[in-house]
Design an enzyme around this catalytic site. Sequence first.
Site, PDB file in Angstrom:
ATOM      1  N   ASP A 175       5.380  19.819   7.703  1.00 47.84           N
ATOM      2  CA  ASP A 175       6.375  20.892   7.622  1.00 47.84           C
ATOM      3  C   ASP A 175       7.655  20.461   6.916  1.00 47.84           C
ATOM      4  OD1 ASP A 175       6.478  19.263   9.955  1.00 47.84           O
ATOM      5  OD2 ASP A 175       7.990  20.581  10.799  1.00 47.84           O
ATOM      6  N   ASP A 233       4.530   0.447  12.058  1.00 47.27           N
ATOM      7  CA  ASP A 233       3.293  -0.118  11.502  1.00 47.27           C
ATOM      8  C   ASP A 233       3.073  -1.563  11.912  1.00 47.27           C
ATOM      9  OD1 ASP A 233       3.420   1.660   8.316  1.00 47.27           O
ATOM     10  OD2 ASP A 233       2.942   2.297  10.351  1.00 47.27           O
ATOM     11  N   ARG A 240       0.707  14.653  12.843  1.00 46.27           N
ATOM     12  CA  ARG A 240       1.256  14.347  11.526  1.00 46.27           C
ATOM     13  C   ARG A 240       1.354  15.587  10.627  1.00 46.27           C
ATOM     14  NH1 ARG A 240      -1.038   8.773   9.429  1.00 46.27           N
ATOM     15  NH2 ARG A 240       0.883   8.844   8.197  1.00 46.27           N
ATOM     16  N   PRO A 241       2.101  16.591  11.062  1.00 45.98           N
ATOM     17  CA  PRO A 241       2.284  17.785  10.221  1.00 45.98           C
ATOM     18  C   PRO A 241       3.044  17.450   8.938  1.00 45.98           C
ATOM     19  CG  PRO A 241       3.763  17.830  12.100  1.00 45.98           C
ATOM     20  CD  PRO A 241       2.856  16.655  12.304  1.00 45.98           C
ATOM     21  N   ILE A 294       7.824   6.798  16.964  1.00 44.41           N
ATOM     22  CA  ILE A 294       7.528   7.515  15.713  1.00 44.41           C
ATOM     23  C   ILE A 294       6.281   8.391  15.831  1.00 44.41           C
ATOM     24  CG2 ILE A 294       7.078   7.248  13.237  1.00 44.41           C
ATOM     25  CD1 ILE A 294       9.852   6.265  14.014  1.00 44.41           C
ATOM     26  N   LYS A 300       0.850  -1.207   0.000  1.00 47.73           N
ATOM     27  CA  LYS A 300       0.000   0.000   0.000  1.00 47.73           C
ATOM     28  C   LYS A 300       0.884   1.255   0.000  1.00 47.73           C
ATOM     29  CE  LYS A 300      -1.723   1.579   4.008  1.00 47.73           C
ATOM     30  NZ  LYS A 300      -1.432   2.993   4.332  1.00 47.73           N
ATOM     31  N   ASN A 301       1.862   1.293   0.898  1.00 43.70           N
ATOM     32  CA  ASN A 301       2.646   2.518   1.080  1.00 43.70           C
ATOM     33  C   ASN A 301       3.658   2.748  -0.029  1.00 43.70           C
ATOM     34  OD1 ASN A 301       1.106   2.973   3.271  1.00 43.70           O
ATOM     35  ND2 ASN A 301       2.662   2.429   4.785  1.00 43.70           N
ATOM     36  N   CYS A 339      -4.604  12.841  12.234  1.00 44.95           N
ATOM     37  CA  CYS A 339      -5.373  11.599  12.158  1.00 44.95           C
ATOM     38  C   CYS A 339      -5.311  10.976  13.554  1.00 44.95           C
ATOM     39  CB  CYS A 339      -4.807  10.673  11.092  1.00 44.95           C
ATOM     40  SG  CYS A 339      -3.358   9.783  11.621  1.00 44.95           S
ATOM     41  N   ARG A 380      -8.702  -0.198   4.440  1.00 47.46           N
ATOM     42  CA  ARG A 380      -7.782   0.752   3.824  1.00 47.46           C
ATOM     43  C   ARG A 380      -6.452   0.067   3.492  1.00 47.46           C
ATOM     44  NH1 ARG A 380      -7.242   6.446   6.641  1.00 47.46           N
ATOM     45  NH2 ARG A 380      -5.816   6.511   4.890  1.00 47.46           N
TER      46      ARG A 380
HETATM   47  C1  EPZ Z   1       4.414   6.833   6.261  1.00 44.97           C
HETATM   48  O1  EPZ Z   1       3.692   7.910   6.825  1.00 44.97           O
HETATM   49  C2  EPZ Z   1       3.429   5.675   6.173  1.00 44.97           C
HETATM   50  N1  EPZ Z   1       2.313   6.046   5.310  1.00 44.97           N
HETATM   51  C3  EPZ Z   1       2.922   5.327   7.568  1.00 44.97           C
HETATM   52  O2  EPZ Z   1       2.077   4.186   7.452  1.00 44.97           O
HETATM   53  C4  EPZ Z   1       4.112   4.966   8.447  1.00 44.97           C
HETATM   54  O3  EPZ Z   1       3.656   4.709   9.764  1.00 44.97           O
HETATM   55  C5  EPZ Z   1       5.110   6.122   8.466  1.00 44.97           C
HETATM   56  O4  EPZ Z   1       5.510   6.450   7.116  1.00 44.97           O
HETATM   57  C6  EPZ Z   1       6.362   5.795   9.265  1.00 44.97           C
HETATM   58  O5  EPZ Z   1       6.983   4.664   8.731  1.00 44.97           O
HETATM   59  C7  EPZ Z   1       2.484   6.016   3.972  1.00 44.97           C
HETATM   60  O6  EPZ Z   1       3.544   5.703   3.470  1.00 44.97           O
HETATM   61  C8  EPZ Z   1       1.290   6.377   3.144  1.00 44.97           C
HETATM   62  P1  EPZ Z   1       6.627  10.078   8.399  1.00 44.97           P
HETATM   63  P2  EPZ Z   1       4.357   9.387   6.841  1.00 44.97           P
HETATM   64  O7  EPZ Z   1       6.633  11.333   7.605  1.00 44.97           O
HETATM   65  O8  EPZ Z   1       5.173   9.584   5.644  1.00 44.97           O
HETATM   66  C9  EPZ Z   1       6.450  13.382  11.800  1.00 44.97           C
HETATM   67  C10 EPZ Z   1       0.137   2.900   7.730  1.00 44.97           C
HETATM   68  O9  EPZ Z   1      -0.351   2.386   8.744  1.00 44.97           O
HETATM   69  N2  EPZ Z   1       6.469  14.343  10.673  1.00 44.97           N
HETATM   70  O10 EPZ Z   1       7.786   9.140   8.298  1.00 44.97           O
HETATM   71  O11 EPZ Z   1       3.272  10.344   7.136  1.00 44.97           O
HETATM   72  C11 EPZ Z   1       5.187  12.544  11.821  1.00 44.97           C
HETATM   73  O12 EPZ Z   1       4.153  13.214  12.524  1.00 44.97           O
HETATM   74  C12 EPZ Z   1       0.681   4.314   7.797  1.00 44.97           C
HETATM   75  O13 EPZ Z   1       0.264   2.334   6.621  1.00 44.97           O
HETATM   76  C13 EPZ Z   1       6.590  15.703  10.942  1.00 44.97           C
HETATM   77  O14 EPZ Z   1       6.653  16.116  12.091  1.00 44.97           O
HETATM   78  O15 EPZ Z   1       5.304   9.259   8.116  1.00 44.97           O
HETATM   79  C14 EPZ Z   1       5.649  11.298  12.537  1.00 44.97           C
HETATM   80  O16 EPZ Z   1       5.607  11.540  13.943  1.00 44.97           O
HETATM   81  C15 EPZ Z   1       0.464   4.953   9.155  1.00 44.97           C
HETATM   82  N3  EPZ Z   1       6.627  16.571   9.902  1.00 44.97           N
HETATM   83  C16 EPZ Z   1       7.106  11.149  12.094  1.00 44.97           C
HETATM   84  O17 EPZ Z   1       7.503  12.436  11.609  1.00 44.97           O
HETATM   85  C17 EPZ Z   1       6.559  16.151   8.592  1.00 44.97           C
HETATM   86  O18 EPZ Z   1       6.611  16.994   7.682  1.00 44.97           O
HETATM   87  C18 EPZ Z   1       7.305  10.152  10.955  1.00 44.97           C
HETATM   88  O19 EPZ Z   1       6.381  10.475   9.938  1.00 44.97           O
HETATM   89  C19 EPZ Z   1       6.440  14.774   8.342  1.00 44.97           C
HETATM   90  C20 EPZ Z   1       6.399  13.881   9.393  1.00 44.97           C
END
Ligand code: EPZ
Length: 422
Positions: A126, A308, A123-124, A330, A22-23, A118, A400
Amino acid sequence: MDSIIVTGNGPLKGQIPIAGAKNACLTLMPATLLSEEPLTLTNAPRLSDIRTMTQLLQSLGAEVTSMQDGKVLAMSSHDIHNHTADYDIVRKMRASILVLGPMLARDGHAVVSLPGGCAIGARPVDLHLKALEAMGAELDLREGYVHAKAPGGLKGGIVDFPFVSVGATENALMAATLAKGTTVLKNAAREPEIVDLAQCLRKMGAQIEGEGTSTITIQGVDRLHGATHPVVTDRIELGTYMLAPAICGGEVELLGGRIDLVGAFCEKLDAAGIGIEETALGLKVTRGNGRVRAVDVTTEPFPGFPTDLQAQMMALLCTAEGVSVLEEKIFENRFMHAPELMRMGAKIDVHGGTARVTGVDRLKGAPVMATDLRASVSLILAGLAAEGETIVNRVYHLDRGYERVEEKLGAVGARIERVSGR
Ligand code: EPZ
């Protein structure tokens, strides 16, 4: 809303096919925006998130044709006539933000709704925005939307991520393929989904080095051409179903499973006393008699233990011998499955990002509530070995990320059925 009823039914035996990730698919699909030529994905998973991404790309003007019962996605972005990703689609699926980098790189402008938070955290985005600004993008946030411009096109730049972000790495990687000059992504995510994206972009003519390491270097090119690419195996679905025989006992072969996708996870299963064997068709997981051993788990970016799979691992550890400590590093709110597991008799103490699980002999079936994608499947896993019936409500979360979960688990002997509209 559908519910799923699971009844503890002893050891499992047989084979479960693992679908495309999916991801990975959710970042490979927006890559079609980077070229006017067709991009075709094979081994695509049949999931509601993929249908949502399809709707989003179609709303921008892309053609997306689903073939072979959804396993092939033929896409063409020859005529992109709309550069706005509306809130009503983006709020359903945060990965919609991944159209921002490609649209900006292709046409120099894009308007994308901020995804909002969510269940598992704020999940910002930035880091996505800072990365694009480092490539010369001008961003203006107003009324819940990112208004992005790159009048003379994006320019290569140095992006130094303060911490690892999968999505921000993906947005920046896609945008950099068409930027003028060289872009270096430092502290980049190393997930297999990033490697899969880079391999697909390279087939399209992108010049990329270092994917899978913390530093990715991209030499921008004028244009990308079409390609056909198979979506990499879903390591999270793989790990999820590896836990089914681990929790119930028996022997299950995961077709298409690859040990390199789940290294850290397998180390923990091995420490817990679960047998894992590589076969010609994938991975075989066995659990004999006797209880599972308690293990400690800390979630980290790849190649560490994946966040995950944290909820699913907790379901196993609820009946392990001893006390396990799980640290979620995370996301700030990813223990919502714990209160539901406690309704089934689990002994869990949650303090901030740490959960202490004291193993009990056996869980007892109960009505429970799914709150997010991975929490919902952890409740199903717990129900597989619990005494009596477990009813998991709000399983739209599940659909999903897991295709036909009741068929896949039913085929190896689980007593599981979906009941619609409760
Ligand atoms: C991806 O989300 C996956 N989703 C998530 O899977 C997965 O849990 C996550 O990576 C971590 O491996 C998809 O690929 C569609 P991150 P993503 O940016 O990219 C913070 C599932 O169950 N952050 O690595 O959104 C964020 O809040 C889903 O399939 C910022 O602060 O994750 C988190 O605490 C859930 N600012 C951490 O970093 C940003 O601009 C890691 O988030 C981006 C992220």
